[in-house]
Scaffold this motif. Structure first.
Motif, PDB file in Angstrom:
ATOM      1  N   LEU A  33       0.834  -1.198   0.000  1.00  0.00           N
ATOM      2  CA  LEU A  33       0.000   0.000   0.000  1.00  0.00           C
ATOM      3  C   LEU A  33       0.867   1.246   0.000  1.00  0.00           C
ATOM      4  CD1 LEU A  33      -2.871   1.274   0.274  1.00  0.00           C
ATOM      5  CD2 LEU A  33      -2.463   1.268   2.745  1.00  0.00           C
ATOM      6  N   GLU A  34       0.468   2.182  -0.834  1.00  0.00           N
ATOM      7  CA  GLU A  34       1.147   3.478  -0.904  1.00  0.00           C
ATOM      8  C   GLU A  34       0.068   4.551  -0.847  1.00  0.00           C
ATOM      9  OE1 GLU A  34       4.111   5.456  -4.131  1.00  0.00           O
ATOM     10  OE2 GLU A  34       2.255   4.602  -4.940  1.00  0.00           O
ATOM     11  N   ILE A  35       0.263   5.539   0.026  1.00  0.00           N
ATOM     12  CA  ILE A  35      -0.654   6.671   0.097  1.00  0.00           C
ATOM     13  C   ILE A  35       0.137   7.909  -0.306  1.00  0.00           C
ATOM     14  CG2 ILE A  35      -2.135   8.089   1.555  1.00  0.00           C
ATOM     15  CD1 ILE A  35      -2.631   5.569   3.264  1.00  0.00           C
ATOM     16  N   VAL A  36      -0.331   8.570  -1.358  1.00  0.00           N
ATOM     17  CA  VAL A  36       0.343   9.759  -1.876  1.00  0.00           C
ATOM     18  C   VAL A  36      -0.606  10.943  -1.733  1.00  0.00           C
ATOM     19  CG1 VAL A  36       1.392  10.845  -3.906  1.00  0.00           C
ATOM     20  CG2 VAL A  36       1.636   8.378  -3.547  1.00  0.00           C
ATOM     21  N   GLN A  37      -0.123  11.979  -1.074  1.00  0.00           N
ATOM     22  CA  GLN A  37      -0.908  13.201  -0.908  1.00  0.00           C
ATOM     23  C   GLN A  37      -0.278  14.312  -1.734  1.00  0.00           C
ATOM     24  OE1 GLN A  37      -2.345  13.050   3.642  1.00  0.00           O
ATOM     25  NE2 GLN A  37      -0.192  13.476   3.417  1.00  0.00           N
ATOM     26  N   VAL A  38      -1.095  14.994  -2.519  1.00  0.00           N
ATOM     27  CA  VAL A  38      -0.604  16.168  -3.233  1.00  0.00           C
ATOM     28  C   VAL A  38      -1.229  17.394  -2.562  1.00  0.00           C
ATOM     29  CG1 VAL A  38      -0.332  14.885  -5.397  1.00  0.00           C
ATOM     30  CG2 VAL A  38      -2.427  16.198  -5.000  1.00  0.00           C
ATOM     31  N   PRO A  39      -0.536  18.533  -2.618  1.00  0.00           N
ATOM     32  CA  PRO A  39      -1.086  19.730  -1.971  1.00  0.00           C
ATOM     33  C   PRO A  39      -2.400  20.165  -2.599  1.00  0.00           C
ATOM     34  CG  PRO A  39       1.239  20.041  -2.559  1.00  0.00           C
ATOM     35  CD  PRO A  39       0.790  18.766  -3.194  1.00  0.00           C
ATOM     36  N   ASP A  40      -3.293  20.648  -1.734  1.00  0.00           N
ATOM     37  CA  ASP A  40      -4.534  21.206  -2.259  1.00  0.00           C
ATOM     38  C   ASP A  40      -4.302  22.667  -2.605  1.00  0.00           C
ATOM     39  OD1 ASP A  40      -4.242  21.981   0.383  1.00  0.00           O
ATOM     40  OD2 ASP A  40      -6.343  21.740   0.905  1.00  0.00           O
ATOM     41  N   GLU A  41      -5.176  23.178  -3.424  1.00  0.00           N
ATOM     42  CA  GLU A  41      -5.109  24.561  -3.886  1.00  0.00           C
ATOM     43  C   GLU A  41      -6.027  25.382  -2.980  1.00  0.00           C
ATOM     44  OE1 GLU A  41      -3.430  27.145  -6.379  1.00  0.00           O
ATOM     45  OE2 GLU A  41      -2.795  25.065  -6.282  1.00  0.00           O
ATOM     46  N   GLN A  57      -8.117  22.017 -11.919  1.00  0.00           N
ATOM     47  CA  GLN A  57      -7.092  21.762 -12.933  1.00  0.00           C
ATOM     48  C   GLN A  57      -5.708  21.686 -12.298  1.00  0.00           C
ATOM     49  OE1 GLN A  57      -6.821  24.706 -16.045  1.00  0.00           O
ATOM     50  NE2 GLN A  57      -5.331  23.513 -17.201  1.00  0.00           N
ATOM     51  N   LYS A  58      -5.387  22.612 -11.411  1.00  0.00           N
ATOM     52  CA  LYS A  58      -4.074  22.613 -10.753  1.00  0.00           C
ATOM     53  C   LYS A  58      -3.898  21.360  -9.900  1.00  0.00           C
ATOM     54  CE  LYS A  58      -3.385  27.596 -10.720  1.00  0.00           C
ATOM     55  NZ  LYS A  58      -3.286  28.826  -9.906  1.00  0.00           N
ATOM     56  N   GLU A  59      -4.939  21.004  -9.149  1.00  0.00           N
ATOM     57  CA  GLU A  59      -4.868  19.782  -8.342  1.00  0.00           C
ATOM     58  C   GLU A  59      -4.763  18.566  -9.249  1.00  0.00           C
ATOM     59  OE1 GLU A  59      -7.341  21.395  -4.419  1.00  0.00           O
ATOM     60  OE2 GLU A  59      -8.369  20.098  -5.851  1.00  0.00           O
ATOM     61  N   GLY A  60      -5.487  18.582 -10.358  1.00  0.00           N
ATOM     62  CA  GLY A  60      -5.457  17.477 -11.314  1.00  0.00           C
ATOM     63  C   GLY A  60      -4.076  17.264 -11.908  1.00  0.00           C
ATOM     64  N   GLU A  61      -3.396  18.343 -12.233  1.00  0.00           N
ATOM     65  CA  GLU A  61      -2.031  18.233 -12.764  1.00  0.00           C
ATOM     66  C   GLU A  61      -1.113  17.564 -11.743  1.00  0.00           C
ATOM     67  OE1 GLU A  61      -1.131  22.298 -13.766  1.00  0.00           O
ATOM     68  OE2 GLU A  61      -2.372  22.243 -15.581  1.00  0.00           O
ATOM     69  N   ARG A  62      -1.281  17.930 -10.482  1.00  0.00           N
ATOM     70  CA  ARG A  62      -0.468  17.322  -9.416  1.00  0.00           C
ATOM     71  C   ARG A  62      -0.766  15.831  -9.286  1.00  0.00           C
ATOM     72  NH1 ARG A  62      -2.070  22.198  -5.608  1.00  0.00           N
ATOM     73  NH2 ARG A  62      -0.651  23.752  -6.486  1.00  0.00           N
ATOM     74  N   LEU A  63      -2.052  15.481  -9.375  1.00  0.00           N
ATOM     75  CA  LEU A  63      -2.442  14.070  -9.264  1.00  0.00           C
ATOM     76  C   LEU A  63      -1.884  13.255 -10.430  1.00  0.00           C
ATOM     77  CD1 LEU A  63      -6.179  14.543  -8.210  1.00  0.00           C
ATOM     78  CD2 LEU A  63      -4.378  13.537  -6.782  1.00  0.00           C
ATOM     79  N   LEU A  64      -2.060  13.762 -11.631  1.00  0.00           N
ATOM     80  CA  LEU A  64      -1.652  13.015 -12.824  1.00  0.00           C
ATOM     81  C   LEU A  64      -0.156  12.719 -12.849  1.00  0.00           C
ATOM     82  CD1 LEU A  64      -3.921  14.781 -15.462  1.00  0.00           C
ATOM     83  CD2 LEU A  64      -4.095  12.389 -14.701  1.00  0.00           C
TER      84      LEU A  64
END
Length: 159
Positions: A33-41, A57-64
């Motif tokens: 299991l891996e949990i990855v958190q990207v910063p929210d806008e 869109q900005k959050e989506g770019e970070r996720l992708l």
């Protein structure tokens, strides 16, 4: 099998963190299991549709950036398909049988997922027509993944 949970934002509440840690520990018997958190806008209250789309869109770019090309992507979306626990277990098991060794579950931020992330999905999953806080959704998702592995392995789990 490797399972990644890709999320927007950090968990601030201790009780969520404790639940996530407990299910992560339980899942270690069944998968990597891996949990990855990207910063929210940062989002202003009552933002316009255009502003909301820019945030997503900005959050989506970070996720992708964190989704490997060969991963099977399951986004959590209200418009997705609803499964019961047995159906979800069958879905995870079938993916493994088909050779999908990496499943990435994606949970959006407070405004949801950008269409670019939704378009990347191999499968869109809905837990309910209701909206849940994304922090709580992590706990619910991990619990259901754990329940799925218990079902797959014919092990008892409370109903």
């Amino acid at each position: 099998m490797k399972i990644s949970v890709l999320t927007v934002g950090k968990i601030k509440e201790k009780f969520y963190t404790e639940a996530i840690n407990e299910y992560s520990k339980r899942l270690s018997r069944y998968c990597k299991l891996e949990i990855v958190q990207v910063p929210d806008e940062k989002t202003v209250e009552n933002c316009s549709e255009i502003e909301a789309d820019i945030v997503k869109q900005k959050e989506g770019e970070r996720l992708l950036k964190h989704i490997p090309e060969n991963a099977y992507v399951i986004t959590l979306e209200i418009q997705g398909k609803q499964l019961d626990s047995v159906e979800m277990a069958k879905k995870i098991n079938q993916l493994g049988i088909q050779g999908n060794s990496h499943i990435v579950f994606v949970i959006g931020g407070s405004l949801g997922l950008h269409k670019s992330v939704s378009n990347r999905a191999d499968y869109k999953l809905s837990f309910s027509k209701m909206t849940f806080p994304h922090q709580l959704m992590r706990v619910i998702l991990l619990e259901q993944i754990y329940r799925s592995f218990r079902i797959i392995n014919n092990q008892p789990y409370h109903k």
